[in-house]
Design an enzyme around this catalytic site. Structure first.
Site, PDB file in Angstrom:
ATOM      1  CD  GLU A  61      -2.835   1.143   2.413  1.00  0.00           C
ATOM      2  OE1 GLU A  61      -2.791   0.223   3.254  1.00  0.00           O
ATOM      3  OE2 GLU A  61      -3.632   2.091   2.480  1.00  0.00           O
TER       4      GLU A  61
ATOM      5  NE  ARG B 226       3.773  -8.374  10.793  1.00  0.00           N
ATOM      6  CZ  ARG B 226       3.268  -7.502   9.919  1.00  0.00           C
ATOM      7  NH1 ARG B 226       2.297  -7.835   9.119  1.00  0.00           N
ATOM      8  NH2 ARG B 226       3.727  -6.270   9.884  1.00  0.00           N
TER       9      ARG B 226
ATOM     10  CE  LYS C 147       3.048   0.017   4.792  1.00  0.00           C
ATOM     11  NZ  LYS C 147       2.614  -0.138   3.410  1.00  0.00           N
TER      12      LYS C 147
END
Ligand code: ATP
Ligand code: MG
Length: 571
Positions: free
Chosen positions: A42, A273, A283
């Site tokens: 994104e 992850r 983020k």
């Protein structure tokens, strides 16, 4: 599916569980033997080292199996997205050494997604809900208790179509209505309880401007985008495992409307992850650090961003080695930061030129060395790599050495400089300290020593047994530089675990120390931005991009000491 690596046949490398899936699919001729992946960031921030793990898998699988990996910007939320991030993301992927096939944007599919949502409404499988998000959340139930039907669930198709259109024409306020898929409010998978698939946002989109007011939610956009592009293996992190049944449901429904597409369908697979100690990998939090000037920017060398590591002196190879070491599994965990440091140390040990730099200088005068004389000494560029050759370093009567390399009343085991004992000056002579000069406050301002002319590096006498070797630079020939010493960004091992505390209060106050009067050898005069060096006996450093000939700036990439080896030895 097993998370264990598959035991290889003789002569073959072991496969991670994703590679094993791909090989099985290929063997079964699934999707006509095609392999297509995507990396779907994104564009709402810069990429971090966690993304590097996803990138290495997405691009790596495509490369390994002769497939293609596309770059897809998952830009379905105009509030947080920006083209600055698009450009930075592309730079970082290329720096890591990968090439994408095509660049796609989820926003390219807004019309397709809209058409599909309209098909669902017509099929009685989606409805407009006018309740608030709080009401909708309350009706969701719990994993063990069924949810409650919305009073708008059985709204007639025509009305749904009309309102859905209005959601996109500016007649409906943000938050006033949403489109929900009509699935099953009693399903044990909460994601099936009539998920919201469209909402209204008025913020202009970085690519489509004001064309759209109704935007698809992640779950409605992601799988379908995979489908429109022809992705075969959609790789993502474990938190999406619970979304997978919904991913499949939307694809199944979509395929009803497109029977001409045959047997093709994308499949989602999840891996663990990357989390690292002493940093955060979100983020949102990284953006906060940047916005509030708690770091100097996204590429602050303390940041876990790819551009931060690049500026810090990490090489793409070191990041690849690190990712290879940690591997891909189905178990989440947190990786010791020391393992990452181990990878860069190993890479730079093989590549970096050895030079001399004195970070905390004190003057050393060789009293029996002729005034005005200069000798050019030969210094090996890299003992690990003979082909790297040698360079010259000037030696003269007045030198700088590290303040901490001298002690006046030294214990026996202090193998550095102390009155009466011999010590070797790297690439030069053996010297013996004869005394010091102190200022009024009692601080040592000069150290005195005598050299033995027969011990010049390379001469037989230079092999004399001397315990310590010190680095040095010549006062008349050195340059002054700023050196930035970085330490871990957070003072606690897992800042994200401290839920009760604001993560900003966990920042390490000593994460940056700036030294402005360091002395470096002249060889570094023409060092290029980002070039890596080993400052002998100290660590690996690189040239900061802000460095200029009149103001040289170096960043400490990592110290020489390998704390990871110690950790390994303990096991
Ligand atoms: P963040 O939570 O940091 O905001 P994100 O998951 O929202 O990250 P995206 O831009 O959506 O960021 O991520 C793009 C891809 O990178 C996704 O496939 C995601 O699963 C993967 N990814 C993100 N963070 C990690 C991580 N820490 N380790 C491995 N892969 C990750
Ligand atoms: Mg995301």
């Amino acid at each position: 599916m097993s998370e264990e690596n598959i035991v290889p046949e003789e002569g073959k490398k072991s496969l991670n569980f994703i590679e094993a899936v791909v090989e099985k699919d290929l063997a079964e001729g699934m999707n006509d033997g095609r392999v297509q992946t995507r990396f779907p960031p994104e564009p709402n921030g810069y990429l971090h080292i966690g993304h590097a793990k996803a990138i290495c898998l997405d691009f790596g699988i495509a490369r390994e199996y002769g497939g293609v990996c596309n770059l897809r910007f998952d830009d379905t939320n105009p509030i947080k997205e920006d083209t600055e991030y698009v450009d930075a993301i592309m730079d970082d992927i290329q720096w890591l050494g990968y090439k994408w096939g095509n660049v796609y944007y989820a926003s390219d599919y807004f019309q397709h997604l809209w058409d599909y949502a309209t098909d669902l409404i017509k099929a009685g499988k989606a409805y407009i809900d006018e309740q608030t998000s709080e009401q909708i959340a309350q009706q969701k139930g719990t994993p063990t208790q069924a949810g409650v039907h919305s009073p708008f669930r059985d709204r007639p198709v025509e009305e749904n179509l009309e309102l859905f259109n209005k959601m996109n024409t500016g007649e409906i306020a943000e938050g006033q209505m949403v489109l929900r898929a009509k699935i099953d409010m009693a399903n044990s998978n909460m994601h099936f309880r009539d998920p919201i698939i469209y909402r209204v946002i008025y913020t202009p989109h970085h690519r489509t401007g004001n064309t759209w007011k109704a935007y698809p939610m992640y779950d409605f956009a992601h799988g379908q985008s995979d489908y429109f592009e022809g992705v075969t293996h959609s790789l993502c992190t474990l938190e999406f495992e619970v979304h997978r049944p919904l991913y499949d449901w939307f694809i199944d429904e979509l395929k009803h409307f497109r029977p001409e597409d045959g047997t093709y369908r994308p499949h989602q697979y999840e891996f663990n992850r990357l989390n690292l100690t002493y940093t955060v990998m979100s983020k949102r939090k990284l953006l906060q650090l940047v916005k509030e000037n708690l770091v100097s920017g996204w590429d602050d060398p303390r940041m876990p961003t790819i551009c931060g590591f690049r500026r810090r002196g990490y090489t793409p190879e070191s990041i690849h080695k690190f990712i290879d070491r940690i591997g891909y599994t189905k178990c989440d965990g947190i990786i010791d930061h020391a393992l990452l440091e181990h990878s860069i140390r190993e890479d730079l040990n093989a590549k970096a030129k050895r030079v001399s730099a004195v970070l905390d200088p004190v003057k050393l005068v060789i009293t029996n060395y002729p005034e005005g004389k200069t000798e050019m000494m030969e210094a090996v560029n890299n003992p690990e790599d003979e082909s790297a050759g040698v360079h010259e370093i000037a030696f003269s009567r007045e030198l700088y050495i590290e303040r901490e390399d001298f002690m006046e009343d030294a214990p026996k085991k202090f193998f550095r400089m102390t009155p009466g004992r011999e010590v070797r000056l790297k690439n030069a002579y053996i010297v013996k300290c004869t005394g010091v000069k102190k200022d009024e406050a009692g601080n040592i301002s000069e150290i005195y020593a005598e050299y033995d002319p027969l011990t010049k590096s390379g001469m037989p006498e230079s092999n004399r047994k001397v315990k310590g070797t010190l680095h040095w630079v010549s006062v008349a020939h050195c340059l002054t530089a700023e050196v930035r010493l970085y330490d871990r960004l957070f003072s606690v091992e897992n800042p994200s675990e401290e839920k009760d505390l604001d993560f900003r209060n966990l920042l390490n106050p000593d994460s940056l120390k700036i030294l402005t009067a360091c002395k470096i050898e002249k060889e570094l005069e023409n060092a290029q931005p980002l070039e890596n060096f080993q400052f002998q006996r100290i660590g690996y450093f690189n040239v900061d991009p802000d460095s200029k000939p009149e103001k040289l700036i170096f960043n400490r990439t990592v110290s020489l000491k390998d704390s990871w080896n110690k950790i390994k030895d303990k096991d």
